[in-house]
Design a protein around this motif. Structure first.
Motif, PDB file in Angstrom:
ATOM      1  N   ALA A  78      12.934  89.403  31.975  1.00  0.00           N
ATOM      2  CA  ALA A  78      14.157  88.685  31.605  1.00  0.00           C
ATOM      3  C   ALA A  78      14.029  87.205  31.938  1.00  0.00           C
ATOM      4  O   ALA A  78      14.481  86.353  31.177  1.00  0.00           O
ATOM      5  N   HIS A  79      13.381  86.900  33.063  1.00  0.00           N
ATOM      6  CA  HIS A  79      13.198  85.501  33.439  1.00  0.00           C
ATOM      7  C   HIS A  79      12.268  84.793  32.468  1.00  0.00           C
ATOM      8  O   HIS A  79      12.506  83.646  32.101  1.00  0.00           O
ATOM      9  N   VAL A  80      11.240  85.470  32.044  1.00  0.00           N
ATOM     10  CA  VAL A  80      10.310  84.877  31.082  1.00  0.00           C
ATOM     11  C   VAL A  80      11.021  84.629  29.761  1.00  0.00           C
ATOM     12  O   VAL A  80      10.884  83.559  29.163  1.00  0.00           O
ATOM     13  N   LYS A  81      11.793  85.617  29.312  1.00  0.00           N
ATOM     14  CA  LYS A  81      12.537  85.451  28.061  1.00  0.00           C
ATOM     15  C   LYS A  81      13.510  84.286  28.163  1.00  0.00           C
ATOM     16  O   LYS A  81      13.652  83.499  27.233  1.00  0.00           O
ATOM     17  N   GLN A  82      14.199  84.178  29.309  1.00  0.00           N
ATOM     18  CA  GLN A  82      15.154  83.084  29.491  1.00  0.00           C
ATOM     19  C   GLN A  82      14.423  81.744  29.511  1.00  0.00           C
ATOM     20  O   GLN A  82      14.892  80.773  28.936  1.00  0.00           O
ATOM     21  N   PHE A  83      13.256  81.705  30.154  1.00  0.00           N
ATOM     22  CA  PHE A  83      12.476  80.473  30.189  1.00  0.00           C
ATOM     23  C   PHE A  83      12.055  80.061  28.785  1.00  0.00           C
ATOM     24  O   PHE A  83      12.183  78.896  28.401  1.00  0.00           O
ATOM     25  N   VAL A  84      11.560  81.007  28.000  1.00  0.00           N
ATOM     26  CA  VAL A  84      11.130  80.717  26.630  1.00  0.00           C
ATOM     27  C   VAL A  84      12.317  80.251  25.790  1.00  0.00           C
ATOM     28  O   VAL A  84      12.214  79.288  25.029  1.00  0.00           O
ATOM     29  N   ALA A  85      13.460  80.923  25.950  1.00  0.00           N
ATOM     30  CA  ALA A  85      14.663  80.518  25.206  1.00  0.00           C
ATOM     31  C   ALA A  85      15.092  79.111  25.614  1.00  0.00           C
ATOM     32  O   ALA A  85      15.503  78.304  24.773  1.00  0.00           O
ATOM     33  N   THR A  86      14.983  78.813  26.907  1.00  0.00           N
ATOM     34  CA  THR A  86      15.336  77.476  27.394  1.00  0.00           C
ATOM     35  C   THR A  86      14.406  76.432  26.793  1.00  0.00           C
ATOM     36  O   THR A  86      14.858  75.372  26.346  1.00  0.00           O
ATOM     37  N   GLU A  87      13.115  76.724  26.769  1.00  0.00           N
ATOM     38  CA  GLU A  87      12.150  75.804  26.176  1.00  0.00           C
ATOM     39  C   GLU A  87      12.468  75.566  24.699  1.00  0.00           C
ATOM     40  O   GLU A  87      12.418  74.433  24.229  1.00  0.00           O
ATOM     41  N   GLY A 123      25.028  74.123  28.046  1.00  0.00           N
ATOM     42  CA  GLY A 123      24.853  75.535  28.366  1.00  0.00           C
ATOM     43  C   GLY A 123      23.458  75.819  28.896  1.00  0.00           C
ATOM     44  O   GLY A 123      23.287  76.595  29.838  1.00  0.00           O
ATOM     45  N   LEU A 124      22.467  75.169  28.307  1.00  0.00           N
ATOM     46  CA  LEU A 124      21.097  75.341  28.782  1.00  0.00           C
ATOM     47  C   LEU A 124      20.924  74.794  30.191  1.00  0.00           C
ATOM     48  O   LEU A 124      20.230  75.392  31.013  1.00  0.00           O
ATOM     49  N   ASN A 125      21.562  73.661  30.455  1.00  0.00           N
ATOM     50  CA  ASN A 125      21.498  73.105  31.812  1.00  0.00           C
ATOM     51  C   ASN A 125      22.101  74.078  32.814  1.00  0.00           C
ATOM     52  O   ASN A 125      21.555  74.275  33.900  1.00  0.00           O
ATOM     53  N   ALA A 126      23.218  74.688  32.459  1.00  0.00           N
ATOM     54  CA  ALA A 126      23.848  75.670  33.348  1.00  0.00           C
ATOM     55  C   ALA A 126      22.934  76.877  33.534  1.00  0.00           C
ATOM     56  O   ALA A 126      22.777  77.375  34.660  1.00  0.00           O
ATOM     57  N   SER A 127      22.313  77.341  32.464  1.00  0.00           N
ATOM     58  CA  SER A 127      21.392  78.474  32.566  1.00  0.00           C
ATOM     59  C   SER A 127      20.188  78.128  33.424  1.00  0.00           C
ATOM     60  O   SER A 127      19.731  78.942  34.230  1.00  0.00           O
ATOM     61  N   LEU A 128      19.686  76.929  33.253  1.00  0.00           N
ATOM     62  CA  LEU A 128      18.532  76.486  34.033  1.00  0.00           C
ATOM     63  C   LEU A 128      18.889  76.392  35.515  1.00  0.00           C
ATOM     64  O   LEU A 128      18.103  76.801  36.371  1.00  0.00           O
ATOM     65  N   THR A 129      20.075  75.913  35.817  1.00  0.00           N
ATOM     66  CA  THR A 129      20.531  75.845  37.201  1.00  0.00           C
ATOM     67  C   THR A 129      20.652  77.243  37.785  1.00  0.00           C
ATOM     68  O   THR A 129      20.215  77.500  38.913  1.00  0.00           O
TER      69      THR A 129
END
Length: 90
Positions: A3-12, A66-72
């Motif tokens: 899930a963390h990898v998927k979130q990282f890829v989505a963030t990128e 939203g991405l900034n919040a997710s990244l935080t």
């Protein structure tokens, strides 16, 4: 972990989209400032184009927020997991 990898890829992906939007805005501003000397008809035509793009820029700005919040959130989670890992080592 997946899930963390998927979130990282989505963030990128979202950061890349935000960079593309920023570049498009910069190009539009260059076109706008370059055409100011050409006279009022060209200027008002570019202002209309800019106004048409404004809502799209707002949407992208919200996505970036939203991405900034997710990244935080992700950074906090990584920190929490690191602390747990260190506690287990002791």
């Amino acid at each position: 972990m997946k899930a963390h990898v998927k979130q990282f890829v989505a963030t990128e992906d979202q950061l890349n989209k935000a960079a593309e939007a920023r570049k498009a805005c910069q190009n539009l501003l260059k076109r706008l400032t370059g055409s100011i000397n050409m006279g009022p008809p060209f200027f008002s035509q570019h202002i209309s184009s800019l106004r048409e793009l404004e809502p799209e820029v707002w949407v992208m700005e919200r996505e970036v927020a939203g991405l900034n919040a997710s990244l935080t959130t992700l950074a906090c989670e990584v920190q929490r997991l690191n602390m747990l890992r260190l506690e287990r080592k002791e």
